[in-house]
Motif scaffolding. Structure first.
Motif, short mmCIF file in Angstrom:
data_model
loop_
_atom_site.label_atom_id
_atom_site.label_comp_id
_atom_site.label_asym_id
_atom_site.label_seq_id
_atom_site.Cartn_x
_atom_site.Cartn_y
_atom_site.Cartn_z
N LEU A 130 -0.23 -22.34 -30.06
CA LEU A 130 -1.27 -22.25 -30.11
C LEU A 130 -1.77 -23.81 -30.86
O LEU A 130 -2.14 -24.75 -30.12
CB LEU A 130 -2.81 -21.65 -29.62
CG LEU A 130 -2.49 -20.79 -28.52
CD1 LEU A 130 -1.60 -20.16 -27.43
CD2 LEU A 130 -3.92 -19.69 -28.58
N ALA A 131 -1.83 -23.33 -31.99
CA ALA A 131 -1.82 -24.99 -32.72
C ALA A 131 -0.69 -25.78 -32.42
O ALA A 131 -1.14 -26.43 -33.19
CB ALA A 131 -0.92 -24.11 -34.33
N ARG A 132 0.16 -25.74 -32.22
CA ARG A 132 0.79 -27.14 -31.54
C ARG A 132 0.95 -27.80 -30.11
O ARG A 132 1.29 -28.32 -29.49
CB ARG A 132 2.43 -26.34 -31.36
CG ARG A 132 3.43 -26.00 -32.84
CD ARG A 132 4.83 -25.96 -32.63
NE ARG A 132 5.24 -24.76 -31.53
CZ ARG A 132 5.58 -23.47 -31.69
NH1 ARG A 132 5.16 -23.43 -33.30
NH2 ARG A 132 6.10 -22.87 -31.50
N GLY A 133 -0.44 -26.55 -29.29
CA GLY A 133 -0.16 -27.09 -28.05
C GLY A 133 -0.17 -26.76 -26.84
O GLY A 133 0.10 -27.18 -25.87
N GLU A 134 1.15 -25.93 -27.61
CA GLU A 134 1.48 -24.67 -26.66
C GLU A 134 0.02 -23.60 -25.94
O GLU A 134 -0.46 -23.52 -26.35
CB GLU A 134 3.06 -24.39 -26.75
CG GLU A 134 3.56 -24.86 -27.39
CD GLU A 134 4.81 -24.82 -27.75
OE1 GLU A 134 5.14 -23.83 -28.10
OE2 GLU A 134 5.63 -25.49 -28.49
N THR A 135 0.73 -22.86 -25.10
CA THR A 135 -0.33 -21.77 -24.42
C THR A 135 0.79 -20.84 -24.88
O THR A 135 3.03 -21.02 -24.48
CB THR A 135 -0.30 -21.47 -22.78
OG1 THR A 135 1.11 -21.46 -21.93
CG2 THR A 135 -1.09 -23.08 -22.95
N MET A 136 1.39 -19.08 -25.01
CA MET A 136 1.91 -18.30 -24.87
C MET A 136 1.12 -16.70 -24.20
O MET A 136 -0.20 -16.89 -25.22
CB MET A 136 2.31 -18.26 -26.37
CG MET A 136 3.24 -17.25 -26.91
SD MET A 136 3.96 -16.96 -27.98
CE MET A 136 5.15 -16.14 -28.52
N LEU A 137 1.52 -16.51 -23.87
CA LEU A 137 2.01 -14.88 -23.23
C LEU A 137 2.55 -14.10 -23.54
O LEU A 137 3.86 -14.38 -23.83
CB LEU A 137 1.30 -15.04 -21.47
CG LEU A 137 0.42 -15.97 -21.22
CD1 LEU A 137 0.28 -16.05 -19.54
CD2 LEU A 137 -1.02 -15.52 -21.61
N VAL A 138 2.16 -12.94 -24.31
CA VAL A 138 2.79 -12.21 -24.43
C VAL A 138 2.45 -10.50 -23.59
O VAL A 138 1.26 -9.50 -23.87
CB VAL A 138 3.24 -11.09 -25.84
CG1 VAL A 138 3.63 -10.23 -26.06
CG2 VAL A 138 3.31 -12.66 -26.50
N LYS A 139 3.56 -9.60 -23.07
CA LYS A 139 3.09 -8.99 -22.00
C LYS A 139 3.15 -7.93 -23.29
O LYS A 139 3.85 -7.39 -23.75
CB LYS A 139 4.22 -8.83 -21.44
CG LYS A 139 4.09 -9.59 -20.01
CD LYS A 139 5.49 -9.61 -18.70
CE LYS A 139 5.19 -10.92 -17.85
NZ LYS A 139 6.39 -10.92 -17.03
N ARG A 140 2.27 -6.59 -22.39
CA ARG A 140 2.33 -4.78 -22.99
C ARG A 140 3.05 -4.39 -23.28
O ARG A 140 3.58 -4.71 -21.57
CB ARG A 140 0.44 -4.79 -23.11
CG ARG A 140 0.45 -3.48 -23.59
CD ARG A 140 -1.11 -2.63 -22.98
NE ARG A 140 -0.85 -1.41 -23.76
CZ ARG A 140 -1.99 -0.96 -23.00
NH1 ARG A 140 -2.72 -0.99 -22.71
NH2 ARG A 140 -1.97 0.36 -23.66
N GLU A 141 3.82 -3.82 -24.02
CA GLU A 141 4.76 -3.25 -23.92
C GLU A 141 4.38 -1.27 -23.82
O GLU A 141 2.65 -1.15 -24.22
CB GLU A 141 5.32 -3.05 -25.34
CG GLU A 141 5.81 -4.33 -25.21
CD GLU A 141 7.06 -4.23 -26.39
OE1 GLU A 141 6.97 -3.06 -27.53
OE2 GLU A 141 7.34 -5.24 -27.78
N PRO A 142 5.21 -1.15 -23.31
CA PRO A 142 4.35 0.23 -22.23
C PRO A 142 3.79 1.33 -23.27
O PRO A 142 4.83 1.05 -25.31
CB PRO A 142 5.63 0.53 -22.11
CG PRO A 142 6.78 -0.20 -21.92
CD PRO A 142 6.93 -1.23 -22.05
#
Length: 237
Positions: A130-142
Protein backbone atom coordinates in the motif's frame (compact mmCIF):
# COMPACT_ATOMS: atom_id res chain seq x y z
CA UNK A 1 25.47 -5.15 7.22
CA UNK A 2 24.64 -7.10 4.07
CA UNK A 3 23.11 -5.36 1.00
CA UNK A 4 19.95 -7.45 1.37
CA UNK A 5 19.52 -6.28 4.94
CA UNK A 6 20.01 -2.65 3.91
CA UNK A 7 17.27 -2.96 1.29
CA UNK A 8 14.94 -4.54 3.85
CA UNK A 9 15.43 -1.70 6.30
CA UNK A 10 14.97 1.01 3.68
CA UNK A 11 11.80 -0.66 2.44
CA UNK A 12 9.78 -0.08 5.59
CA UNK A 13 11.61 1.52 8.48
CA UNK A 14 10.03 4.96 7.93
CA UNK A 15 6.45 3.74 7.53
CA UNK A 16 4.06 5.16 10.14
CA UNK A 17 0.95 3.18 11.05
CA UNK A 18 -2.36 3.73 12.81
CA UNK A 19 -3.88 0.59 14.36
CA UNK A 20 -7.66 0.51 14.82
CA UNK A 21 -9.16 -2.48 16.64
CA UNK A 22 -11.46 -2.76 19.65
CA UNK A 23 -9.54 -5.75 21.04
CA UNK A 24 -6.62 -4.51 23.20
CA UNK A 25 -4.82 -7.84 22.80
CA UNK A 26 -4.97 -7.60 19.01
CA UNK A 27 -3.60 -4.06 19.09
CA UNK A 28 -0.88 -5.04 21.53
CA UNK A 29 0.15 -8.05 19.46
CA UNK A 30 0.15 -6.12 16.19
CA UNK A 31 2.07 -3.24 17.72
CA UNK A 32 4.75 -5.54 19.08
CA UNK A 33 5.11 -7.72 16.00
CA UNK A 34 5.07 -4.84 13.51
CA UNK A 35 7.56 -2.91 15.63
CA UNK A 36 9.83 -5.96 15.49
CA UNK A 37 9.65 -5.66 11.71
CA UNK A 38 10.67 -2.00 11.83
CA UNK A 39 7.34 -0.18 11.50
CA UNK A 40 6.32 2.74 13.72
CA UNK A 41 2.85 2.76 15.28
CA UNK A 42 2.01 6.43 15.77
CA UNK A 43 -1.48 5.95 17.24
CA UNK A 44 -4.08 3.35 18.23
CA UNK A 45 -7.87 3.55 18.16
CA UNK A 46 -10.37 1.37 20.01
CA UNK A 47 -13.38 2.40 17.92
CA UNK A 48 -14.19 3.68 14.45
CA UNK A 49 -14.87 7.28 15.43
CA UNK A 50 -11.53 7.54 17.19
CA UNK A 51 -9.85 5.95 14.17
CA UNK A 52 -11.18 8.72 11.93
CA UNK A 53 -9.99 11.44 14.31
CA UNK A 54 -6.52 9.94 14.74
CA UNK A 55 -6.07 9.26 11.03
CA UNK A 56 -6.72 12.92 10.26
CA UNK A 57 -4.57 14.11 13.16
CA UNK A 58 -1.50 11.91 12.62
CA UNK A 59 -1.74 11.32 8.85
CA UNK A 60 -0.13 7.85 8.99
CA UNK A 61 1.27 6.18 5.88
CA UNK A 62 -1.17 3.28 6.32
CA UNK A 63 -4.23 2.74 8.52
CA UNK A 64 -4.72 -0.87 9.68
CA UNK A 65 -8.46 -1.02 10.26
CA UNK A 66 -10.66 -3.66 11.90
CA UNK A 67 -14.22 -3.94 10.56
CA UNK A 68 -16.19 -4.87 13.68
CA UNK A 69 -15.78 -1.90 16.02
CA UNK A 70 -18.14 0.19 18.18
CA UNK A 71 -19.18 3.78 17.44
CA UNK A 72 -18.41 3.34 13.72
CA UNK A 73 -17.61 0.11 11.93
CA UNK A 74 -14.39 -0.09 9.93
CA UNK A 75 -16.19 0.30 6.61
CA UNK A 76 -17.81 3.62 7.54
CA UNK A 77 -14.64 4.80 9.29
CA UNK A 78 -12.67 4.10 6.11
CA UNK A 79 -15.23 5.99 4.04
CA UNK A 80 -15.05 9.04 6.34
CA UNK A 81 -11.25 9.07 6.43
CA UNK A 82 -11.02 9.00 2.64
CA UNK A 83 -13.74 11.61 2.27
CA UNK A 84 -11.58 14.07 4.22
CA UNK A 85 -8.18 12.74 3.15
CA UNK A 86 -8.46 11.09 -0.29
CA UNK A 87 -4.78 10.08 -0.37
CA UNK A 88 -5.07 7.98 2.81
CA UNK A 89 -4.28 4.28 2.48
CA UNK A 90 -6.39 1.82 4.45
CA UNK A 91 -5.77 -1.87 5.03
CA UNK A 92 -8.81 -3.70 6.40
CA UNK A 93 -7.93 -6.42 8.90
CA UNK A 94 -10.84 -8.67 9.75
CA UNK A 95 -12.26 -12.02 10.83
CA UNK A 96 -15.04 -11.77 8.24
CA UNK A 97 -14.62 -14.23 5.36
CA UNK A 98 -17.36 -12.71 3.26
CA UNK A 99 -17.32 -11.56 -0.37
CA UNK A 100 -19.96 -8.91 0.32
CA UNK A 101 -17.88 -7.51 3.18
CA UNK A 102 -14.78 -7.53 1.00
CA UNK A 103 -16.66 -5.65 -1.73
CA UNK A 104 -17.97 -3.14 0.81
CA UNK A 105 -14.43 -2.50 2.07
CA UNK A 106 -13.17 -1.90 -1.45
CA UNK A 107 -16.11 0.35 -2.30
CA UNK A 108 -15.34 2.38 0.82
CA UNK A 109 -11.81 2.86 -0.52
CA UNK A 110 -9.75 0.23 1.32
CA UNK A 111 -6.78 -0.95 -0.74
CA UNK A 112 -6.27 -4.29 1.00
CA UNK A 113 -8.45 -6.83 2.80
CA UNK A 114 -6.40 -9.11 5.05
CA UNK A 115 -7.53 -11.84 7.46
CA UNK A 116 -6.56 -11.63 11.12
CA UNK A 117 -5.43 -15.23 10.77
CA UNK A 118 -2.71 -14.11 8.35
CA UNK A 119 0.89 -14.20 9.55
CA UNK A 120 2.36 -10.88 10.60
CA UNK A 121 4.75 -11.07 7.65
CA UNK A 122 1.74 -11.16 5.29
CA UNK A 123 0.23 -8.12 6.99
CA UNK A 124 3.60 -6.38 6.74
CA UNK A 125 3.84 -7.20 3.03
CA UNK A 126 0.39 -5.73 2.47
CA UNK A 127 1.34 -2.56 4.38
CA UNK A 128 4.47 -2.13 2.26
CA UNK A 129 2.48 -2.73 -0.93
CA UNK A 130 0.00 0.00 0.00
CA UNK A 131 2.82 2.40 0.87
CA UNK A 132 4.25 1.80 -2.62
CA UNK A 133 0.90 2.68 -4.17
CA UNK A 134 -0.19 -0.89 -4.86
CA UNK A 135 -3.22 -2.87 -3.72
CA UNK A 136 -3.03 -6.27 -2.08
CA UNK A 137 -5.75 -8.73 -1.17
CA UNK A 138 -4.96 -11.73 1.03
CA UNK A 139 -7.55 -14.49 1.09
CA UNK A 140 -8.48 -15.97 4.40
CA UNK A 141 -7.13 -19.45 5.04
CA UNK A 142 -9.53 -22.14 6.29
CA UNK A 143 -9.84 -22.32 10.07
CA UNK A 144 -7.39 -24.90 11.33
CA UNK A 145 -8.72 -27.91 13.25
CA UNK A 146 -7.72 -28.35 16.88
CA UNK A 147 -4.17 -29.59 17.17
CA UNK A 148 -3.17 -28.44 13.69
CA UNK A 149 0.32 -27.00 13.38
CA UNK A 150 0.77 -24.67 10.39
CA UNK A 151 3.85 -25.24 8.27
CA UNK A 152 5.27 -21.88 9.25
CA UNK A 153 4.75 -19.09 11.77
CA UNK A 154 5.74 -15.45 11.57
CA UNK A 155 8.87 -14.27 13.33
CA UNK A 156 6.91 -12.84 16.26
CA UNK A 157 6.01 -16.32 17.49
CA UNK A 158 9.01 -18.20 16.11
CA UNK A 159 9.22 -21.69 14.63
CA UNK A 160 9.79 -23.75 17.75
CA UNK A 161 6.30 -24.96 18.56
CA UNK A 162 5.90 -28.57 19.65
CA UNK A 163 4.33 -30.76 16.95
CA UNK A 164 0.98 -31.16 18.69
CA UNK A 165 0.10 -28.13 20.86
CA UNK A 166 -3.42 -29.26 21.79
CA UNK A 167 -4.98 -27.50 24.75
CA UNK A 168 -7.20 -29.31 27.20
CA UNK A 169 -10.85 -28.28 27.37
CA UNK A 170 -10.22 -26.33 30.58
CA UNK A 171 -7.14 -24.61 29.16
CA UNK A 172 -9.18 -23.59 26.13
CA UNK A 173 -11.87 -22.16 28.40
CA UNK A 174 -9.29 -20.20 30.38
CA UNK A 175 -7.65 -18.77 27.28
CA UNK A 176 -11.01 -17.95 25.68
CA UNK A 177 -12.04 -15.93 28.72
CA UNK A 178 -8.77 -14.00 28.67
CA UNK A 179 -9.29 -13.36 24.96
CA UNK A 180 -12.70 -11.92 25.86
CA UNK A 181 -11.00 -9.41 28.14
CA UNK A 182 -11.56 -11.08 31.52
CA UNK A 183 -9.11 -10.63 34.39
CA UNK A 184 -7.56 -13.49 36.38
CA UNK A 185 -10.07 -12.88 39.18
CA UNK A 186 -12.99 -12.94 36.73
CA UNK A 187 -11.74 -16.10 35.02
CA UNK A 188 -11.44 -17.86 38.38
CA UNK A 189 -14.93 -16.78 39.42
CA UNK A 190 -16.51 -17.73 36.09
CA UNK A 191 -14.99 -21.22 36.09
CA UNK A 192 -15.34 -21.80 39.83
CA UNK A 193 -11.62 -22.36 40.37
CA UNK A 194 -8.92 -20.59 42.35
CA UNK A 195 -6.70 -17.86 40.93
CA UNK A 196 -3.72 -20.14 41.53
CA UNK A 197 -5.33 -22.81 39.36
CA UNK A 198 -5.92 -20.22 36.63
CA UNK A 199 -2.24 -19.27 36.75
CA UNK A 200 -1.26 -22.95 36.62
CA UNK A 201 -3.38 -23.37 33.49
CA UNK A 202 -1.68 -20.33 31.94
CA UNK A 203 1.74 -21.79 32.68
CA UNK A 204 0.73 -25.02 30.96
CA UNK A 205 -0.66 -23.10 27.98
CA UNK A 206 2.56 -21.09 27.61
CA UNK A 207 4.62 -24.27 27.63
CA UNK A 208 2.42 -26.05 25.08
CA UNK A 209 2.33 -23.11 22.68
CA UNK A 210 5.92 -22.07 23.37
CA UNK A 211 4.97 -18.44 24.02
CA UNK A 212 6.07 -15.91 26.60
CA UNK A 213 2.86 -14.27 27.74
CA UNK A 214 -0.92 -14.08 27.58
CA UNK A 215 -1.03 -11.86 24.50
CA UNK A 216 1.12 -14.19 22.42
CA UNK A 217 -0.91 -17.19 23.62
CA UNK A 218 -4.23 -15.61 22.64
CA UNK A 219 -3.06 -14.43 19.23
CA UNK A 220 -1.46 -17.73 18.35
CA UNK A 221 -4.48 -19.72 19.55
CA UNK A 222 -6.74 -17.55 17.37
CA UNK A 223 -4.54 -18.15 14.35
CA UNK A 224 -4.61 -21.89 14.98
CA UNK A 225 -8.38 -21.95 15.34
CA UNK A 226 -8.24 -23.05 18.99
CA UNK A 227 -10.25 -20.06 20.26
CA UNK A 228 -12.21 -17.19 18.73
CA UNK A 229 -12.21 -13.47 19.34
CA UNK A 230 -15.59 -12.06 20.21
CA UNK A 231 -16.60 -8.53 19.34
CA UNK A 232 -16.26 -6.26 22.35
CA UNK A 233 -19.37 -4.31 23.27
CA UNK A 234 -19.09 -0.60 23.86
CA UNK A 235 -19.63 0.36 27.52
CA UNK A 236 -22.99 1.82 28.35
CA UNK A 237 -23.10 5.49 29.15
Amino acid sequence: MSPAHTTYEEDHVSLRLLLADDHPLIREGLRSSLANLGFTVVAEAEDGKRAVDLALEHRPDVVVMDIGMPELDGIEATRRILRQRPTAKVLVLTNHDDDAMRDAAQQAGALAYVAKTAATTEIADAVRALARGETMLVKREPVAPAGYRPARFDRYFGDNLPPDPVLTKREGEVLQLFANGRSTVEVAKTLGISQKTVKNHLTSIYQKLNVRDRTEAVLLAVRMGLIKLERRLAPRG
